[in-house]
Design a protein around this motif. Structure first.
Motif, short mmCIF file in Angstrom:
data_model
loop_
_atom_site.label_atom_id
_atom_site.label_comp_id
_atom_site.label_asym_id
_atom_site.label_seq_id
_atom_site.Cartn_x
_atom_site.Cartn_y
_atom_site.Cartn_z
N MET A 1 0.83 -1.25 0.15
CA MET A 1 -0.07 0.10 0.00
C MET A 1 0.86 1.25 0.00
N ASN A 2 0.52 2.15 -0.79
CA ASN A 2 1.18 3.47 -0.91
C ASN A 2 1.03 4.33 0.45
N ASP A 3 2.07 4.87 0.97
CA ASP A 3 2.03 5.68 2.36
C ASP A 3 2.13 7.06 2.08
N ASN A 4 2.19 7.58 0.86
CA ASN A 4 2.22 9.11 0.48
C ASN A 4 1.02 9.76 0.99
N LEU A 5 1.29 11.16 1.51
CA LEU A 5 0.32 12.05 1.84
C LEU A 5 -0.33 12.95 0.91
N LEU A 6 -1.57 12.90 0.45
CA LEU A 6 -1.97 13.74 -0.32
C LEU A 6 -2.71 15.01 0.03
N ARG A 7 -2.99 15.78 -0.59
CA ARG A 7 -3.74 17.01 0.10
C ARG A 7 -5.29 16.92 -0.90
N ILE A 8 -6.09 17.63 -0.53
CA ILE A 8 -7.64 17.53 -1.33
C ILE A 8 -7.43 17.81 -2.56
N SER A 9 -6.55 18.82 -3.15
CA SER A 9 -6.69 18.81 -4.80
C SER A 9 -6.00 17.43 -5.50
N GLU A 10 -5.09 16.82 -4.69
CA GLU A 10 -4.51 15.62 -5.27
C GLU A 10 -5.83 14.41 -5.21
N VAL A 11 -6.43 14.50 -4.09
CA VAL A 11 -7.31 13.46 -3.76
C VAL A 11 -8.56 13.71 -4.91
N CYS A 12 -8.96 14.96 -5.17
CA CYS A 12 -9.82 15.25 -6.23
C CYS A 12 -9.54 14.59 -7.60
N ARG A 13 -8.23 14.66 -7.84
CA ARG A 13 -7.69 14.33 -9.17
C ARG A 13 -7.84 12.56 -9.36
N ILE A 14 -7.66 11.88 -8.08
CA ILE A 14 -7.81 10.64 -8.09
C ILE A 14 -9.29 10.14 -8.02
N VAL A 15 -9.94 10.60 -7.29
CA VAL A 15 -11.31 10.19 -7.22
C VAL A 15 -12.11 11.32 -7.74
N PRO A 16 -13.16 10.96 -8.77
CA PRO A 16 -13.91 11.84 -9.55
C PRO A 16 -15.10 12.29 -8.78
N LEU A 17 -14.74 12.97 -7.62
CA LEU A 17 -15.81 13.48 -6.66
C LEU A 17 -15.41 15.01 -6.46
N SER A 18 -16.24 16.13 -6.25
CA SER A 18 -15.94 17.23 -5.86
C SER A 18 -15.41 17.33 -4.38
N ARG A 19 -14.65 18.55 -4.10
CA ARG A 19 -14.46 18.65 -2.62
C ARG A 19 -15.38 18.78 -1.63
N PRO A 20 -16.54 19.28 -2.02
CA PRO A 20 -17.77 19.29 -0.98
C PRO A 20 -18.15 17.83 -0.98
N THR A 21 -18.28 17.04 -1.98
CA THR A 21 -18.96 15.75 -1.92
C THR A 21 -18.16 14.81 -1.06
N ILE A 22 -16.57 15.07 -1.08
CA ILE A 22 -15.77 14.11 -0.29
C ILE A 22 -15.95 14.57 0.94
N TYR A 23 -15.99 15.67 1.38
CA TYR A 23 -16.18 16.23 2.90
C TYR A 23 -17.45 15.58 3.48
N ARG A 24 -18.69 15.88 2.60
CA ARG A 24 -19.98 15.08 3.01
C ARG A 24 -19.99 13.47 2.95
N ARG A 25 -18.99 12.85 2.49
CA ARG A 25 -18.90 11.53 2.38
C ARG A 25 -18.12 11.19 3.62
N ILE A 26 -17.12 12.12 4.03
CA ILE A 26 -16.23 11.85 5.19
C ILE A 26 -17.22 11.81 6.47
N ARG A 27 -17.94 12.85 6.69
CA ARG A 27 -19.13 13.14 7.69
C ARG A 27 -19.95 11.83 7.86
N ALA A 28 -20.13 11.27 6.40
CA ALA A 28 -21.39 10.11 6.65
C ALA A 28 -20.51 8.84 6.73
#
Length: 71
Positions: A1-28
């Motif tokens: 497993m890759n242990d690099n740390l990513l910022r939100i902009s990098e996460v959004c490039r990997i997962v096709p979700l918007s920043r607000p959607t990612i944070y909503r899913r984290i809360r859920a």
């Protein structure tokens, strides 16, 4: 497993979700939680890539890639 740390902009490039959607899913509890360092948030690359791979598997299995969010 890759242990690099990513910022939100990098996460959004990997997962096709918007920043607000990612944070909503984290809360859920549907998306990996970030590691906090003061005001900065970082995600483990391996967890984000595993989430993205799961989305692909769901799509191939005929399950909706974006499950409905409850209010």
């Amino acid at each position: 497993m890759n242990d690099n740390l990513l910022r939100i902009s990098e996460v959004c490039r990997i997962v096709p979700l918007s920043r607000p959607t990612i944070y909503r899913r984290i809360r859920a509890g549907l998306f990996p939680s970030p590691i906090k360092d003061g005001r900065c948030s970082f995600w483990q690359e391996g967890e984000v890539r595993a989430y993205a791979a799961n989305l692909v598997q769901q799509q191939r299995a005929g399950n909706p890639a974006c499950p409905p969010m409850s209010a």
